[in-house]
Design a protein around this motif. Structure first.
Motif, PDB file in Angstrom:
ATOM      1  N   ALA A  53       0.860  -1.179   0.000  1.00 21.87           N
ATOM      2  CA  ALA A  53       0.000   0.000   0.000  1.00 21.87           C
ATOM      3  C   ALA A  53       0.895   1.227   0.000  1.00 21.87           C
ATOM      4  CB  ALA A  53      -0.902  -0.013   1.237  1.00 21.87           C
ATOM      5  N   ALA A  54       0.330   2.362  -0.335  1.00 25.26           N
ATOM      6  CA  ALA A  54       1.097   3.615  -0.332  1.00 25.26           C
ATOM      7  C   ALA A  54       1.308   4.031   1.115  1.00 25.26           C
ATOM      8  CB  ALA A  54       0.361   4.683  -1.120  1.00 25.26           C
ATOM      9  N   GLU A  55       2.405   3.524   1.712  1.00 27.73           N
ATOM     10  CA  GLU A  55       2.648   3.763   3.137  1.00 27.73           C
ATOM     11  C   GLU A  55       4.097   3.461   3.490  1.00 27.73           C
ATOM     12  OE1 GLU A  55       0.308   0.971   5.417  1.00 27.73           O
ATOM     13  OE2 GLU A  55       1.221  -0.740   4.436  1.00 27.73           O
ATOM     14  N   THR A  56       4.468   3.872   4.679  1.00 23.45           N
ATOM     15  CA  THR A  56       5.718   3.455   5.305  1.00 23.45           C
ATOM     16  C   THR A  56       5.336   2.428   6.354  1.00 23.45           C
ATOM     17  OG1 THR A  56       6.744   5.605   4.934  1.00 23.45           O
ATOM     18  CG2 THR A  56       7.702   4.219   6.665  1.00 23.45           C
ATOM     19  N   LYS A  57       5.956   1.255   6.284  1.00 21.17           N
ATOM     20  CA  LYS A  57       5.573   0.148   7.163  1.00 21.17           C
ATOM     21  C   LYS A  57       6.817  -0.489   7.777  1.00 21.17           C
ATOM     22  CE  LYS A  57       2.917  -4.143   7.073  1.00 21.17           C
ATOM     23  NZ  LYS A  57       2.100  -5.016   6.224  1.00 21.17           N
ATOM     24  N   THR A  58       6.761  -0.761   9.077  1.00 26.51           N
ATOM     25  CA  THR A  58       7.870  -1.423   9.756  1.00 26.51           C
ATOM     26  C   THR A  58       7.927  -2.894   9.371  1.00 26.51           C
ATOM     27  OG1 THR A  58       7.746   0.111  11.615  1.00 26.51           O
ATOM     28  CG2 THR A  58       8.864  -1.996  12.012  1.00 26.51           C
ATOM     29  N   LEU A  59       9.111  -3.343   8.949  1.00 25.22           N
ATOM     30  CA  LEU A  59       9.332  -4.751   8.627  1.00 25.22           C
ATOM     31  C   LEU A  59      10.059  -5.474   9.757  1.00 25.22           C
ATOM     32  CD1 LEU A  59      10.527  -4.411   4.917  1.00 25.22           C
ATOM     33  CD2 LEU A  59       8.227  -4.964   5.748  1.00 25.22           C
ATOM     34  N   PHE A  60      11.086  -4.807  10.316  1.00 27.78           N
ATOM     35  CA  PHE A  60      11.915  -5.443  11.336  1.00 27.78           C
ATOM     36  C   PHE A  60      12.130  -4.470  12.494  1.00 27.78           C
ATOM     37  CE2 PHE A  60      13.258  -7.257   7.236  1.00 27.78           C
ATOM     38  CZ  PHE A  60      13.027  -8.603   7.473  1.00 27.78           C
ATOM     39  N   ASN A  61      12.203  -5.014  13.700  1.00 19.48           N
ATOM     40  CA  ASN A  61      12.529  -4.243  14.904  1.00 19.48           C
ATOM     41  C   ASN A  61      13.928  -4.625  15.366  1.00 19.48           C
ATOM     42  OD1 ASN A  61       9.945  -2.910  15.339  1.00 19.48           O
ATOM     43  ND2 ASN A  61       9.166  -4.948  15.809  1.00 19.48           N
ATOM     44  N   LEU A  68      24.554  -7.750  -0.224  1.00 16.37           N
ATOM     45  CA  LEU A  68      25.419  -6.676   0.258  1.00 16.37           C
ATOM     46  C   LEU A  68      26.887  -6.918  -0.051  1.00 16.37           C
ATOM     47  CD1 LEU A  68      23.726  -6.171   3.734  1.00 16.37           C
ATOM     48  CD2 LEU A  68      23.239  -4.991   1.583  1.00 16.37           C
ATOM     49  N   MET A  69      27.533  -5.905  -0.664  1.00 14.77           N
ATOM     50  CA  MET A  69      28.977  -5.946  -0.886  1.00 14.77           C
ATOM     51  C   MET A  69      29.706  -5.724   0.420  1.00 14.77           C
ATOM     52  SD  MET A  69      29.216  -3.757  -4.444  1.00 14.77           S
ATOM     53  CE  MET A  69      30.799  -3.109  -4.016  1.00 14.77           C
ATOM     54  N   ARG A  70      29.067  -4.967   1.285  1.00 11.67           N
ATOM     55  CA  ARG A  70      29.622  -4.707   2.610  1.00 11.67           C
ATOM     56  C   ARG A  70      28.443  -4.691   3.573  1.00 11.67           C
ATOM     57  NH1 ARG A  70      30.900   1.274   0.712  1.00 11.67           N
ATOM     58  NH2 ARG A  70      28.825   2.131   1.021  1.00 11.67           N
ATOM     59  N   PRO A  71      28.609  -5.230   4.748  1.00  8.05           N
ATOM     60  CA  PRO A  71      27.519  -5.242   5.724  1.00  8.05           C
ATOM     61  C   PRO A  71      27.122  -3.824   6.131  1.00  8.05           C
ATOM     62  CG  PRO A  71      29.242  -6.789   6.335  1.00  8.05           C
ATOM     63  CD  PRO A  71      29.786  -5.948   5.208  1.00  8.05           C
ATOM     64  N   ILE A  72      25.907  -3.687   6.642  1.00  8.61           N
ATOM     65  CA  ILE A  72      25.365  -2.397   7.059  1.00  8.61           C
ATOM     66  C   ILE A  72      25.123  -2.440   8.564  1.00  8.61           C
ATOM     67  CG2 ILE A  72      23.410  -0.813   6.843  1.00  8.61           C
ATOM     68  CD1 ILE A  72      22.939  -2.013   4.044  1.00  8.61           C
ATOM     69  N   VAL A  73      25.585  -1.427   9.282  1.00 10.52           N
ATOM     70  CA  VAL A  73      25.352  -1.332  10.720  1.00 10.52           C
ATOM     71  C   VAL A  73      24.095  -0.497  10.940  1.00 10.52           C
ATOM     72  CG1 VAL A  73      26.239  -0.520  12.939  1.00 10.52           C
ATOM     73  CG2 VAL A  73      27.803  -1.519  11.251  1.00 10.52           C
ATOM     74  N   VAL A  74      23.165  -1.020  11.728  1.00 14.90           N
ATOM     75  CA  VAL A  74      21.971  -0.263  12.110  1.00 14.90           C
ATOM     76  C   VAL A  74      21.847  -0.286  13.629  1.00 14.90           C
ATOM     77  CG1 VAL A  74      20.716  -0.556   9.949  1.00 14.90           C
ATOM     78  CG2 VAL A  74      20.464  -2.252  11.736  1.00 14.90           C
ATOM     79  N   ASN A  75      21.284   0.798  14.157  1.00 13.37           N
ATOM     80  CA  ASN A  75      21.135   0.943  15.595  1.00 13.37           C
ATOM     81  C   ASN A  75      19.712   0.572  16.007  1.00 13.37           C
ATOM     82  OD1 ASN A  75      21.884   1.563  18.216  1.00 13.37           O
ATOM     83  ND2 ASN A  75      22.709   3.563  17.688  1.00 13.37           N
ATOM     84  N   THR A  76      19.475   0.547  17.296  1.00 19.38           N
ATOM     85  CA  THR A  76      18.152   0.263  17.834  1.00 19.38           C
ATOM     86  C   THR A  76      17.111   1.105  17.106  1.00 19.38           C
ATOM     87  OG1 THR A  76      19.118  -0.242  19.973  1.00 19.38           O
ATOM     88  CG2 THR A  76      16.781   0.289  19.949  1.00 19.38           C
ATOM     89  N   GLY A  77      16.027   0.476  16.701  1.00 23.29           N
ATOM     90  CA  GLY A  77      14.959   1.156  15.975  1.00 23.29           C
ATOM     91  C   GLY A  77      14.253   0.181  15.062  1.00 23.29           C
ATOM     92  N   THR A  78      13.985   0.616  13.815  1.00 21.00           N
ATOM     93  CA  THR A  78      13.252  -0.234  12.877  1.00 21.00           C
ATOM     94  C   THR A  78      13.869  -0.176  11.489  1.00 21.00           C
ATOM     95  OG1 THR A  78      11.714   1.550  12.289  1.00 21.00           O
ATOM     96  CG2 THR A  78      11.060   0.089  14.110  1.00 21.00           C
ATOM     97  N   ILE A  79      13.567  -1.199  10.706  1.00 24.19           N
ATOM     98  CA  ILE A  79      13.813  -1.176   9.269  1.00 24.19           C
ATOM     99  C   ILE A  79      12.436  -1.165   8.631  1.00 24.19           C
ATOM    100  CG2 ILE A  79      14.706  -2.447   7.290  1.00 24.19           C
ATOM    101  CD1 ILE A  79      16.911  -3.492   9.143  1.00 24.19           C
ATOM    102  N   GLU A  80      12.227  -0.190   7.757  1.00 22.82           N
ATOM    103  CA  GLU A  80      10.912   0.031   7.168  1.00 22.82           C
ATOM    104  C   GLU A  80      10.986  -0.073   5.654  1.00 22.82           C
ATOM    105  OE1 GLU A  80       9.687   3.497  10.382  1.00 22.82           O
ATOM    106  OE2 GLU A  80      10.709   4.060   8.521  1.00 22.82           O
ATOM    107  N   HIS A  81       9.840  -0.366   5.052  1.00 30.65           N
ATOM    108  CA  HIS A  81       9.751  -0.189   3.610  1.00 30.65           C
ATOM    109  C   HIS A  81       8.873   1.027   3.357  1.00 30.65           C
ATOM    110  CE1 HIS A  81       5.924  -2.696   2.340  1.00 30.65           C
ATOM    111  NE2 HIS A  81       5.600  -1.690   3.087  1.00 30.65           N
ATOM    112  N   VAL A  82       9.189   1.742   2.295  1.00 25.83           N
ATOM    113  CA  VAL A  82       8.392   2.880   1.857  1.00 25.83           C
ATOM    114  C   VAL A  82       7.896   2.519   0.467  1.00 25.83           C
ATOM    115  CG1 VAL A  82       8.363   5.349   1.356  1.00 25.83           C
ATOM    116  CG2 VAL A  82       9.828   4.464   3.196  1.00 25.83           C
ATOM    117  N   SER A  83       6.578   2.379   0.355  1.00 25.52           N
ATOM    118  CA  SER A  83       5.952   1.931  -0.881  1.00 25.52           C
ATOM    119  C   SER A  83       4.996   3.002  -1.380  1.00 25.52           C
ATOM    120  CB  SER A  83       5.182   0.629  -0.615  1.00 25.52           C
ATOM    121  OG  SER A  83       4.458   0.221  -1.754  1.00 25.52           O
ATOM    122  N   ALA A  84       5.015   3.258  -2.683  1.00 23.07           N
ATOM    123  CA  ALA A  84       4.082   4.207  -3.278  1.00 23.07           C
ATOM    124  C   ALA A  84       2.994   3.480  -4.065  1.00 23.07           C
ATOM    125  CB  ALA A  84       4.825   5.171  -4.192  1.00 23.07           C
TER     126      ALA A  84
END
Length: 151
Positions: free
Chosen positions: A27-35, A111-127
């Protein structure tokens, strides 16, 4: 011939813990995929599989939204629907923020190189408003007690 180490064990040794999340109908939204909780994690791979065809224009991206700090793109927004993306198509990217999502029925980059993420969420943004994707992420905790779970 006996198997000493199973495929899932080998994956865990090489890439870390596996987590999976289905988007449901886009849907046209920002949605959390991972915590992400408990601290920083190193994302070692992230790959999507289209489970329901995407048939309408859809500028789509993934982003990290930390509890503290600014949201940052993991990959540049990419139109995954103007030219239909059929079910079974794999989605991947190389981990460079300005890169686009790559798609193919059988071969995509990870990934060619790993990505560091901090506490929070990974979201998708779909139009867009149709299609569905299942994302599979692997990670290694950088901080003791850090984990990733499906939202």
């Amino acid at each position: 011939m006996s198997v000493i180490i199973q495929g899932s064990q080998l994956r865990t040794v090489l890439l870390g813990t596996r987590v999976e999340k289905a988007t449901g109908t886009l849907a046209a939204e920002t949605k959390t995929l991972f915590n992400i909780t408990g601290g920083k994690v190193l994302i070692t791979s992230i790959v999507g599989e289209v489970t329901t065809s995407v048939t309408v224009a859809n500028s789509y991206k993934l982003q990290a939204n930390p509890t503290t700090g600014a949201t940052g793109d993991l990959v540049a927004a990419t139109d995954i629907g103007t030219t239909d993306t059929p079910a079974g198509t794999l989605l991947g990217f190389d981990g460079i923020e300005a890169s686009s999502i790559q798609q193919s029925p059988g071969v995509v980059p990870t990934l060619m190189r790993p990505i560091v993420v901090n506490t929070g969420t990974i979201e998708h943004v779909s139009a867009g408003t149709d299609g569905a994707i299942t994302w599979v992420l692997t990670y290694i905790p950088l901080d003791d007690g850090a984990t990733v779970t499906a939202a």
